[in-house]
Enzyme design. Structure first.
Site, PDB file in Angstrom:
ATOM      1  N   GLU A 105     -35.132 -18.629   6.815  1.00 18.00           N
ATOM      2  CA  GLU A 105     -34.923 -17.603   5.782  1.00 18.00           C
ATOM      3  C   GLU A 105     -35.451 -18.076   4.428  1.00 18.00           C
ATOM      4  O   GLU A 105     -35.995 -17.293   3.648  1.00 18.00           O
ATOM      5  CB  GLU A 105     -33.436 -17.244   5.717  1.00 18.00           C
ATOM      6  N   GLU A 125     -29.103 -18.389  14.923  1.00 18.27           N
ATOM      7  CA  GLU A 125     -27.702 -18.100  14.555  1.00 18.27           C
ATOM      8  C   GLU A 125     -26.924 -17.469  15.698  1.00 18.27           C
ATOM      9  O   GLU A 125     -25.728 -17.700  15.864  1.00 18.27           O
ATOM     10  CB  GLU A 125     -27.645 -17.182  13.327  1.00 18.27           C
TER      11      GLU A 125
END
Ligand code: 3H9
Length: 697
Positions: A105, A125
């Site tokens: 990210e 994740e």
């Protein structure tokens, strides 16, 4: 400035380097370091572009998972990424090895991304029961399209450099030194007058979105039954199509906060750390040198041997398979090629990857050809005499420091080791069927296995992408001994009034892929039968014993392999159908035993099956066969399909409460006798108010 983030100036280029071993996880100190370095670069008029790198093992392993569940500390990752994206000076992420989770990210917040050939990106994740919480669900689809982004987010898999470039994640792959290459890249950008390029401003290509999301939901319902995170990932990504970036980021954060507090994510985070802790094996110190494994041999090309062979080749190691004669070898090798060809057909493997794997596999019928293997894994039928003969032979032909491993699922490793002159080099490597798919390697140390051999085999587990655990010798080791206790309990429930499909449904609803009886049919009932006969001959016992499973095999019902076992199967179908013949048999056995059948509730089934499993796990810990509760959790999640969102039997036990389980076990003990006696360790924990987590060490 934080000493976990370095700041250097190279002419007009500022270099910000994450330097927080082992994986540059973004702890609060690292986040603060980035903010400070960024401010320094922004405030320096001589700086025209910024390069962001990670030093050490990888670019960045994401958010610091150890901070999850604790109060959130500023600066938040999302705000840092916003700052990067809003920078007027172009920011270039330079990636080596992994840019994952929050690290990916962070790279998405940069205006350009370059990498060396080791670079990969990923949003894992979901494997922690989470969704990307710092813009991944919003920026990745903008950059690489919905389909590829959804695939990456829902699988959690990493995408290598070439593919990342093809998808548009990487702008360039830099040969040679990455840092200087990235600085050159930045200089060229400036020279070409190219400026910032915020990913958040890219308009998403929404073509085909409805079908893509519908298909993802369908797959998820099947593959991730009962898990919340996959649906939240899809919903957050959908919002990227309908609202502004801000709205999408807010929704993503809302879901992240909800998931990070969920029991499922806690369980999956526990499993993440459990996998790493399993490699800290008692008796093996940091000084213990693992040997290098450059070649592997497998003895036997039956179901297990083939699976192990493919698992080894999938991990990139050359492997030679030994069979007794050419016919058996040819048959086995053909089945290996067919399995790979099936994967290519289904699209889960590319044709060049299949060729690469097949080129690593060779076959032989001569023991002499195993002479140079660094490790030999024996995978023949569960027969002690046969195994001893094979180990004697291997001991004669293999080089002196070769490791001799057995895939036995229950036999005594010490007895096998004693058939050789090198018991220190003998170890168990218990794979699970199909071994090319199932993640677990339950490694078993004998009394004389050397620490070096233990370290080598644990490292091998990692090389071939398995979850490795190390346990001690006992009948069935950890996994099968617990399975035996749990299945036996299920069989007693049959004698008392339940039927196979009722028990299987309860276990399925709990989250296992299937119940004990459907699983028995899938695995084949004859193997367990042989093991039980051997056990009864060698270790007679007065414990209560259910004959139902033996009778079924004696009726010629071996499971799915001949379309009848605990269930009946239509030809060509794998769907278990309750069979009146089995119901009659079970009821007859209850009558023979003088048991009046009663209505058994689903709650009783679950309690007796799961508490027995936990109780047996506690016995194994007490006997030091398992070193820590989390090793048992790994074995049950990755070898037997215990629901991942419940974290394994011992983690689940803490969730239920030790006192609750102990009290229930005492009642069961009074009612059903010694087989359900609470384990001494369970009693000790209940009395002292401790949990299994307190034993982790
Ligand atoms: C996330 O990023 C959420 C964001 O979307 C939003 C946030 C707002 N944190 O695996 P190794 C430790 S979620 C803390 O043996 P390798 C690990 O426990 C995160 N610790 O190394 C071990 O400690 P120890 C998404 C971490 O070279 C040591 O580092 N990221 C973290 O074989 C070495 O680990 C992930 O899910 C972490 N993030 O593999 C990535 N990562 O030595 C998780 C590692 O005390 N990490 N540690 O046992 C990995 O997949 C691998 O560690 C990696 C390196 C591939 C990076």
């Amino acid at each position: 400035m934080s000493n976990l983030v370095a700041y250097e100036v190279h002419g007009a280029i500022a270099l910000i380097a994450l330097d927080s071993p082992p994986v540059n996880a973004m702890s609060v100190e690292v986040r603060q370091g980035i903010v400070d370095a960024l401010a320094q670069a922004q405030n320096d008029d001589s700086i025209s572009a910024i390069v962001l790198v990670g030093r050490g093992r990888c670019f960045c392993g994401g958010a610091d998972i150890r901070e999850f569940g604790k109060p959130r500390l500023k600066p938040y990752l999302r705000n840092i990424i916003d700052q990067l994206e809003a920078s007027k000076k172009p920011v270039i992420a330079a990636i080596h090895k992994t840019a994952i989770g929050g690290g990916c990210e962070l790279a998405l917040g940069c205006h350009y991304r370059v990498g060396d050939k080791t670079a990969s990106f990923g949003l894992p994740e979901i494997k922690l029961g989470l969704l990307p919480g710092a813009g991944g669900t919003q920026r990745l689809p903008r950059l690489i399209g919905i389909e590829a982004a959804l695939d990456a987010i829902l699988s959690g898999d990493y995408v290598g450099a070439e593919k990342a470039k093809e998808l548009g994640f990487l702008d360039d792959i830099i040969p040679g030194d990455l840092e200087s290459g990235a600085i050159d890249f930045a200089r060229k950008l400036l020279a070409a007058g190219k400026g910032v390029r915020p990913v958040g401003r890219i308009k998403i290509d929404a073509r085909g979105a409805t079908e893509i999301f519908a298909s993802a939901r369908k797959k998820t319902a099947r593959r991730a039954r009962g898990l919340i995170a996959p649906e939240r990932c899809i919903a957050a990504m959908e919002s990227a199509l309908t609202g502004t970036l801000e709205e999408g980021l807010d929704l993503e954060r809302k879901y992240f906060d909800e998931l990070v507090q969920s029991d499922q994510s806690k369980a999956q985070r526990h499993l993440f750390f459990a996998q790493r802790q399993a490699h800290k094996v008692p008796g093996v110190t940091a000084d213990t040198q693992a040997r290098e494994i450059k070649s592997v041999a497998v003895v036997g090309c039956g179901t297990m041997g083939r699976g192990i062979t493919m698992a080894v080749a999938n991990g990139g190691l050359p492997v030679i398979v030994l069979e007794a004669d050419n016919d058996a070898l040819d048959k086995g090798m053909k089945l290996v090629s067919d399995t790979y060809a099936g994967s290519v057909k289904r699209g889960s493997l590319s044709a060049p990857d299949m060729e690469a794997r097949l080129s690593l596999i060779s076959g032989t019928t001569q023991y002499a050809d195993l002479a140079e293997a660094d490790i030999v894994i024996e995978a023949v039928f569960e027969d002690m005499d046969l195994k001893k003969q094979i180990f004697e032979r291997l001991d004669q032909v293999c080089k002196p420091d070769a490791i001799l491993a057995t895939n036995t699922s229950s036999l005594d490793i010490n007895e096998i080791a004693a058939a050789t002159r090198r018991p220190e080099n003998v170890i168990g490597t218990h794979f699970f069927s199909p071994a090319n798919i199932m993640k677990l390697m339950e490694n078993v140390r004998g009394d004389k296995t050397s620490p070096e051999v233990i370290a080598t085999v644990m490292k091998l587990s990692k090389t071939i992408n398995k979850v490795g655990t190390m346990v001690g010798v006992c009948d069935g080791f950890v996994g099968n001994r617990m399975l035996y206790a749990y299945r036996t309990q299920a069989e007693f429930l049959l004698e008392e009034g339940a039927l196979p499909h009722q028990i299987d449904k309860v276990i399925y609803d709990f989250g296992f892929p299937m119940g004990p009886f459907a699983m028995g049919d899938l695995a084949g009932l004859d193997v367990g039968y042989q093991v039980r006969q051997h056990r009864r001959k060698t270790r007679p016992s007065n414990d209560r014993y259910s004959f139902i499973a033996d009778r079924i095999v004696e009726m010629g019902r071996f499971g799915q392999k001949n379309n009848k076992g605990w269930y009946h199967y239509e030809k060509g179908s794998r769907t278990p159908q309750p069979d009146p013949e089995i119901e009659t048999l079970i009821k007859g056995i209850s009558a023979e035993l003088g048991i009046t059948r009663r209505q058994i509730s689903d709650a009783e089934i679950l309690e007796r099956c799961m508490y027995t499993l936990i109780n047996e796990g506690a016995k194994l810990l007490g006997e030091k066969i398992a070193s820590r509760p989390s090793d048992i959790d790994l074995i049950w999640v990755y070898g037997y399909g215990f629901p991942i969102g419940k974290g394994g039997p011992m983690f689940y036990a803490d969730h239920i409460g030790i006192e609750t389980i102990y009290s229930a076990m005492k009642i069961l003990h009074d009612k059903h006798g010694d087989m359900l006696a609470p384990a001494p360790l369970l009693e000790e924990l209940a009395r002292s108010g401790k949990t299994f987590a307190d034993l982790q060490g």
